[in-house]
Design an enzyme around this catalytic site. Structure first.
Site, short mmCIF file in Angstrom:
data_model
loop_
_atom_site.label_atom_id
_atom_site.label_comp_id
_atom_site.label_asym_id
_atom_site.label_seq_id
_atom_site.Cartn_x
_atom_site.Cartn_y
_atom_site.Cartn_z
N CYS A 82 35.59 30.17 46.08
CA CYS A 82 36.18 30.13 44.75
C CYS A 82 37.50 30.91 44.73
CB CYS A 82 35.17 30.63 43.72
SG CYS A 82 35.68 30.39 42.00
N VAL A 83 37.66 31.88 43.83
CA VAL A 83 38.91 32.63 43.78
C VAL A 83 39.10 33.47 45.05
CG1 VAL A 83 37.92 34.60 42.54
CG2 VAL A 83 40.35 34.15 42.35
#
Length: 612
Positions: free
Chosen positions: A349-350
């Protein structure tokens, strides 16, 4: 004889109706009245828990800002329909025609005792009680709600002239209102709740209001909705239990090395960079679901970055700090512990977006420590980003930055609420009904325990992320500046394994695919079944879902999907083959810390245990 049979059928039906009606009649008015009084007492405690921190100035309400934005968004939709009287009348006529059709079918059912032919509908667990179908009153409520919701959605989807962001926000707000106003969410319009209240003489409401007061108190004036029985879980005891040691730490993170389970291991260590918006143990929920445990068993020397749950001290920690003090610090630690200069890296994800930016920075700095990179549901191009774009425009970011300026961070509950709102019908309202109206404790569920274990975001870091990624999309355009250098993902030439999830609403598969084209080397794109979490955490032993691979190179996303090969089960073994194909050299197993680093504490460490 036929008349008698018909008469008997009517008598049986009347008796059945009477028996059904019994379930809605209070049997003990005195007990019910006492419980209503107790419920009001508990409701008063809930109100006090909400009011007190506001009176003390500990909580500042910002409800007016999203409400103003919602009104502004809907006004643009209304402008389209009201600007043409003919169009407005057609919209109203469409809704009224549906209502009249529903009214006619309801009257027919009441007069003939026969249900009109039903149109097949998608199962909706909100309306699972039989009385939503058999009781004309509740069936009418349900169908009127569904007709209105569908009409409202159609108004937005058919509004010409809206920019894409405004349309996405309008669709989001309609979903939120529709989810909130479902008749399943209210005591007198939900047959299951009404019968529960009657059967318990209102005790369910007493328990529910008591839980409401407890949850508002636990949230220090905000509702901290419990989705799982938190008393059944403890990090490091029955969740996140893979054997390992914290071998280094700084202000931003701890570095965990997991104990080997094989005689020999792959020469290249494996570094996992999780998101800091959640906690890393989503990859180590329990032994059966643990990607970390599985990777160790496949011969990887696994290292994980466990991010700090930041407070005011970390306000100035930006993306460069997380890159240098997170990823670079981990690479240095791995070299000290194993002697290896090169690693295989995973970003989730991030954490993957930060890894991509760091790789572009490393390419300019001639840093070759990361030999291969794997991205789990990661975006590098935010053109087609998921539903979170609803929360991102200049006005909303400025509001968030102002709020973060007060404390130096964004409170974890804000991000948790945002994620829950993306699936409000699954992650908010069922728990409101179960907890506060049924008065039942939620079931213990490790995934939802993790989901509620929120983290804060440092002000500088979060502002940089929102502006450079979601708002301006700078990384994809070669405009992101990190450590004084303008980044270009085309500079990244190492092999990439780019995993997306078909039903991901946070990092859509299309977005991940398009972002993968920005890298300058060979990219292996794989799309798993399910969503942002289940599509990643899918152990082979579970035999669930599927994945698609080997689509046509360089194709557009839809063409890639059409030409890809579908394989049942987990993508994990496919990834392991890819890793070994890049480098299968082995070395003797390494104990955590090696000879140069003294372990600080047992995994999963202390940083991950800090709760909001």
């Amino acid at each position: 004889m036929a008349d008698r049979g018909e008469s008997k059928a009517k008598d049986d039906k009347a008796a059945g109706d009477g028996s059904a009606a019994e379930a809605y009649i209070v049997k003990d008015p005195e007990a019910f009245a006492r419980n209503v009084a107790r419920m009001l007492e508990e409701l008063g405690k809930a109100a006090s828990a909400w009011i007190e921190p506001r009176e003390k100035g500990e909580v500042v309400d910002t409800v007016s800002e999203p409400m103003a934005d919602m009104v502004k968004t809907f006004s643009k939709v209304g402008e389209y329909w009201l600007s043409d009287p003919k169009r407005a009348i057609e919209a109203q006529t469409s809704l009224l025609t549906s209502y009249f059709g529903l009214w006619s079918s309801s009257i027919q059912q009441l007069s003939t005792q026969e249900k009109p032919p039903a149109h097949p509908a998608k199962p909706d667990k909100r309306f699972s009680d039989p009385d939503w179908e058999s009781n004309p009153f509740f069936e009418f409520l349900k169908n009127a709600y569904l007709i209105t919701s569908e009409w409202a959605n159609k108004l937005v989807s058919e509004s010409d002239g809206l920019d894409e962001h405004t349309r996405q926000k309008a669709q989001f707000y309609v979903r939120q209102i529709a989810s909130a106003l479902s008749p399943a969410n209210f005591l007198v319009t939900n047959p299951e709740l009404y019968k529960e209240m009657v059967a318990s003489d209102g005790q369910n409401l007493v328990r529910g209001m008591k839980m409401l007061a407890e949850d508002i108190a636990a949230g220090k004036g905000e509702l901290k909705l419990r989705q799982s029985d938190a008393s059944k879980f403890a990090v490091g005891e029955n969740i996140a239990v893979s054997e390992g040691k914290v071998i280094a730490q700084n202000e931003v993170c701890q570095i965990i090395q997991y104990a080997p389970k094989t005689g020999n291991v792959l020469k290249r260590p494996l570094l996992i960079i999780p998101p800091w918006i959640n906690k890393f143990y989503i990859l180590d929920l329990n032994p059966k679901k643990s990607f970390i445990k599985w990777a160790v068993e496949q011969g990887h020397t696994v290292f994980v970055v466990s991010w700090v749950n930041p407070d005011q001290r970390h306000a100035g920690k930006d993306w460069e700090a997380y890159s240098r003090e997170g990823i670079s610090f981990a690479l240095e630690t791995i070299e000290k512990a194993t002697g290896e200069k090169q690693v295989n890296a995973i970003g989730y994800c991030v954490g993957g977006t930060l890894l991509a930016a760091t790789l572009a920075l490393h390419a300019q700095e001639k840093n070759k420590r990361i030999a291969t990179a794997t991205f789990f549901t990661t975006q590098t191009d935010f053109t087609h980003a998921g539903d979170l774009k609803v929360f991102v425009d200049e006005a909303q970011i400025s509001s968030i930055e102002a709020a973060m300026k007060r404390n130096g961070y964004l409170d974890g509950s804000k991000m948790a609420t945002a994620f829950n709102m993306l699936r409000a019908s699954d992650l908010i309202w069922p728990y409101v009904v179960n907890n506060y109206l049924k008065g039942k404790d939620p079931m213990p569920f490790d995934l939802l325990y993790w989901n509620s274990d929120a983290t804060r975001m440092p002000a500088a870091n979060h502002s940089f992320y929102l502006r450079n990624c979601y708002l301006e999309n700078n990384l994809s355009q070669g405009k992101m500046v990190l450590a004084g250098k303008t980044l270009d993902l085309a500079d990244v030439k190492i092999p990439i394994y780019n995993l997306a999830a078909k039903e991901d609403h946070i990092a859509p598969a299309r977005s991940a695919y398009i972002g993968g084209k920005l890298f300058g080397g060979d990219v292996t794109y794989v799309m798993s079944g399910s969503g942002h979490i289940a599509g990643v955490v899918n152990p082979p032993a579970a035999g669930k879902y599927q994945f698609w691979s080997d689509g046509p190179k360089g194709a557009e996303f839809d063409d890639w999907v059409a030409g890809a090969t579908e394989t049942p089960g987990s993508w994990w073994p496919h990834w392991q083959e890819w890793i070994r194909a890049n480098n299968s050299d082995e070395a003797p197993a390494r104990k955590p810390g090696g000879k140069k680093l003294k372990p600080i504490e047992d995994a999963p460490g202390s940083y991950v245990r800090v709760r909001v």
